[in-house]
Write a protein that holds these residues in place. Structure first.
Motif, PDB file in Angstrom:
ATOM      1  N   ALA A 562       0.830  -1.262   0.000  1.00 12.51           N
ATOM      2  CA  ALA A 562      -0.126   0.049  -0.120  1.00 12.51           C
ATOM      3  C   ALA A 562       0.968   1.291   0.093  1.00 12.51           C
ATOM      4  O   ALA A 562       0.357   2.275  -0.469  1.00 12.51           O
ATOM      5  CB  ALA A 562      -0.881  -0.010   1.124  1.00 12.51           C
ATOM      6  N   ASP A 563       2.193   1.101   0.618  1.00 12.43           N
ATOM      7  CA  ASP A 563       3.019   2.407   0.662  1.00 12.43           C
ATOM      8  C   ASP A 563       3.852   2.408  -0.538  1.00 12.43           C
ATOM      9  O   ASP A 563       5.027   3.325  -0.808  1.00 12.43           O
ATOM     10  CB  ASP A 563       3.626   2.553   1.989  1.00 12.43           C
ATOM     11  N   GLY A 564       3.767   1.525  -1.434  1.00 10.17           N
ATOM     12  CA  GLY A 564       4.359   1.678  -2.645  1.00 10.17           C
ATOM     13  C   GLY A 564       5.618   0.663  -2.866  1.00 10.17           C
ATOM     14  O   GLY A 564       6.331   0.448  -3.818  1.00 10.17           O
ATOM     15  N   ARG A 565       6.071   0.078  -1.564  1.00 13.08           N
ATOM     16  CA  ARG A 565       7.281  -0.850  -1.683  1.00 13.08           C
ATOM     17  C   ARG A 565       6.930  -1.842  -2.524  1.00 13.08           C
ATOM     18  O   ARG A 565       5.884  -2.335  -2.472  1.00 13.08           O
ATOM     19  CB  ARG A 565       7.412  -1.264  -0.220  1.00 13.08           C
ATOM     20  N   SER A 566       7.777  -2.748  -2.912  1.00 11.82           N
ATOM     21  CA  SER A 566       7.988  -3.966  -3.653  1.00 11.82           C
ATOM     22  C   SER A 566       8.710  -4.935  -2.845  1.00 11.82           C
ATOM     23  O   SER A 566       9.816  -4.680  -2.617  1.00 11.82           O
ATOM     24  CB  SER A 566       8.441  -3.506  -5.103  1.00 11.82           C
ATOM     25  N   VAL A 567       7.789  -6.165  -2.695  1.00 15.91           N
ATOM     26  CA  VAL A 567       8.523  -7.116  -1.849  1.00 15.91           C
ATOM     27  C   VAL A 567       8.280  -8.554  -2.485  1.00 15.91           C
ATOM     28  O   VAL A 567       7.235  -8.597  -3.421  1.00 15.91           O
ATOM     29  CB  VAL A 567       8.177  -7.238  -0.629  1.00 15.91           C
ATOM     30  N   LYS A 568       8.889  -9.560  -2.329  1.00 18.05           N
ATOM     31  CA  LYS A 568       8.512 -10.849  -2.791  1.00 18.05           C
ATOM     32  C   LYS A 568       7.423 -11.309  -2.129  1.00 18.05           C
ATOM     33  O   LYS A 568       7.032 -10.885  -1.025  1.00 18.05           O
ATOM     34  CB  LYS A 568       9.652 -12.075  -2.556  1.00 18.05           C
ATOM     35  N   GLY A 569       6.606 -12.228  -2.837  1.00 16.42           N
ATOM     36  CA  GLY A 569       5.223 -12.666  -2.388  1.00 16.42           C
ATOM     37  C   GLY A 569       4.461 -13.699  -3.091  1.00 16.42           C
ATOM     38  O   GLY A 569       5.016 -13.855  -4.171  1.00 16.42           O
ATOM     39  N   PHE A 570       3.533 -14.252  -2.611  1.00 16.56           N
ATOM     40  CA  PHE A 570       2.681 -15.324  -3.086  1.00 16.56           C
ATOM     41  C   PHE A 570       2.091 -14.990  -3.914  1.00 16.56           C
ATOM     42  O   PHE A 570       1.139 -13.942  -4.197  1.00 16.56           O
ATOM     43  CB  PHE A 570       2.061 -16.164  -2.092  1.00 16.56           C
ATOM     44  N   ILE A 571       2.307 -15.296  -5.221  1.00 14.43           N
ATOM     45  CA  ILE A 571       1.158 -15.152  -6.506  1.00 14.43           C
ATOM     46  C   ILE A 571       0.671 -16.521  -7.049  1.00 14.43           C
ATOM     47  O   ILE A 571       1.080 -17.672  -6.352  1.00 14.43           O
ATOM     48  CB  ILE A 571       1.862 -14.410  -7.552  1.00 14.43           C
TER      49      ILE A 571
END
Length: 598
Positions: A562-571
């Protein structure tokens, strides 16, 4: 330089320069304010040396296109123990007859200068870094920054003193038997004793080459950690330098488990004992579980450093130095090395390996071991009466550390009834440095002690949002959440929970059909919403293991928060969504699971 700028932290120096202060003005002012008769210093920068560094700083800024933020230590003054080389400066190890002119910077000094730091002086020490007292120097004893009748601790006495008094925000010391921790405890500052081989020793006069560590003193844990991150890293020129395997935790869980020695020795010092007992209560209030462990192997290993063949390493280190030029107490110690044979040395190494294994096994399951930094402190007068015995007492909880390949962080713990500081030290296996610092930040914020001997309050500490080096930040959305069935796949790999947060408002959440245990799928969508996720930092070397266990149709990709950060995550692969239930309206997996149980 105004008196107000004493006790500056790194953040204060950075803010001063953002406010348009000029390095030349501040640093020449600082240099002019320093007392040349102060025996914490062996040498101070000349005006010409300072100007040369300011010229280098301007060149660095030009390369950074004028962006100070690219130089994390821009214009920050620092000091180094005078057994560490700096180009154009003499290195003496507190033995004038041994002195030589260094032609190149020690690797750590070069890295700090490349980040914008300015070397302001070299500091006094127990000669050849042999001692924990700060009194074994031809330049005189460096006195305690709180009470001049007491010792400052050593061997890094000067480096600790100049930080405690706020003259520089950080300094480099060394730590073989505790020299980066005992002076921190005696002067109410932070002492970071890194994992052996993290900070290269290229350009260091050795004491015991197999166990020496260059260490860091600072007013705050965050500053010490920042400096270590800049100075540390593999150096092929140092035969004992090591690559970080990136398999250790980079943070610490909210309710950690600490080991405590089952038998504590304070040598009759009830004032230090009271501070330590108070510290244990404070740890409990922070959610720490304390459990006693057998301390006898630690004690047995500690004895090896000065009362076994390891002392011969110190003998080797001063080969070629005329014994007449060595401090009598130091000379008495290093001459003992001649008593041991090569057979003795190998037997001692076998014992070290066995005890080290026992110690590291004993720490399994704990986040740290907590000990008093020193069990007692002594006056200068007392030290003259028993220079060897009292020195040995100071090392009770430090001497084993490097022999057992542990990381350590010395922290202020409070003031004794007589106003002198006392400290605690957290110890953990190699490469747990960042985990110790994560808790150290919490600890320092909870105590709100003044910074060193400056009387200045600890400034507000900003929460770290950067992903720690050596880790991957992963957003989990379903069965890996805290308390859910697959959370163990994170915790058993030393992953640490960072925060609960939200994705950007561009996702939809689905309950996948036929998954055991039940799992959701997260998919990006133009008409999505924000979904609750947890962020976990997993050691880089463990990330592959974690990903290997993820079954189809799930995988790891990049999520936007929500704050614009990009992280690894489940897709989730799109084909699995056709027969999945859209549960986006629940806003998160927990709420959906709760609804199925009603």
């Amino acid at each position: 330089m105004s008196h107000a700028s004493l006790a500056f932290t790194l953040a204060d120096w950075q803010q001063a320069y953002r406010d348009a202060a000029q390095p030349a003005e501040l640093l020449h002012g600082l240099l002019a304010s320093l007392d040349t008769a102060d025996n914490a210093w062996i040498s101070l920068a000349s005006a010409a040396q300072l100007d040369a560094q300011l010229g280098d700083l301007q060149a660095l800024l030009d390369q950074a296109e004028g962006q100070q933020s690219k130089l994390p230590l821009y214009g920050v003054p620092f000091a180094i123990k005078d057994n560490i080389d700096a180009a154009g400066w003499a290195t003496t190890a507190a033995c004038p007859e041994f002195a030589y002119a260094a032609e190149t910077d020690a690797t750590v000094v070069a890295r700090l200068r490349a980040a914008g730091a300015i070397l302001i002086g070299k500091t006094n020490l127990d000669q050849f870094a042999t001692g924990l007292v700060g009194t074994r120097s031809p330049h005189g004893a460096v006195v305690n920054s709180f009470n001049a009748d007491y010792v400052s601790g050593g061997s890094s006495s000067g480096s600790a003193s100049v930080v405690a008094r706020g003259l520089v925000p950080f300094s480099l010391g060394t730590d073989t038997a505790g020299s980066g921790r005992v002076p921190a405890g005696f002067n109410n500052i932070v002492g970071l004793k890194p994992t052996k081989g993290w900070l290269p020793n290229t350009g260091l006069v050795p004491a015991c080459r197999t166990v020496d560590c260059i260490s860091i003193f600072a007013l705050t844990v965050g500053d010490a950690e920042t400096v270590a991150g800049i100075a540390g890293g593999y150096d092929a020129a140092d035969a004992y330098s090591r690559q970080n395997p990136n398999s250790a935790p980079v943070g610490m869980k909210a309710a950690p488990s600490f080991a405590v020695p089952d038998s504590l020795e304070f040598f009759g010092d009830t004032l230090t004992q009271a501070v330590f007992e108070q510290a244990l209560e404070q740890l409990k209030s922070l959610g720490v579980t304390l459990k006693t462990i057998d301390f006898s192997p630690f004690r047995q290993l500690a004895e090896q450093l000065y009362y076994g063949p390891w002392v011969a390493e110190r003998t080797v280190a001063v080969e070629g130095v005329d014994p007449a030029h060595i401090d009598p107490v130091v000379r008495g110690i290093v001459e003992n090395g001649h008593r041991y044979s090569a057979c003795d040395a190998y037997k001692a190494e076998y014992l070290r390996a066995e005890l080290s294994r026992t110690i590291n096994d004993a720490l399994t399951g704990f986040d740290a071991l907590v000990v008093p930094t020193s069990p007692t402190i002594r006056s200068l007068a007392e030290m003259q009466q028993e220079p060897v015995l009292f020195n040995s007492q100071f090392g009770t909880y430090t001497n084993f550390t490097n022999l057992a390949d542990l990381s350590a962080l010395a922290l202020p713990a409070g003031l004794r009834g007589d106003g002198l500081p006392a400290g605690i030290t957290l110890l953990a296996p190699a490469w747990h440095d960042r985990a110790l610092a994560a808790f150290g930040n919490r600890w320092q914020a909870s105590l709100e002690l003044p910074l060193g001997a400056t009387g200045r309050a600890l400034p507000p500490q900003t929460a770290a949002t950067a992903i720690p080096a050596g880790s991957v930040r992963v957003a989990v959305v379903g069965a890996h959440l805290t308390g859910m069935p697959l959370n163990f796949q994170l915790t058993t790999r030393d992953a640490v929970l960072v925060e609960q947060t939200l994705t950007s408002p561009h996702y939809r959440l689905y309950a996948l059909a036929g998954t055991v245990p039940p799992k959701p799928g997260l998919a990006r969508s133009s008409d999505g919403t924000s979904i609750i996720v947890e962020l976990w930092d997993i050691p880089l070397a463990r990330f592959g293991e974690f990903v290997a266990e993820i079954p189809a149709p799930l995988g790891i990709g990049n999520l936007t928060l929500a704050d614009g950060r990009s992280v690894k995550g489940f897709i989730c692969e799109p084909w699995a969504l056709s027969d999945a239930r859209d549960i986006t309206s629940f806003g998160g997996w927990r709420a959906f699971i709760a609804s199925t149980k009603k």
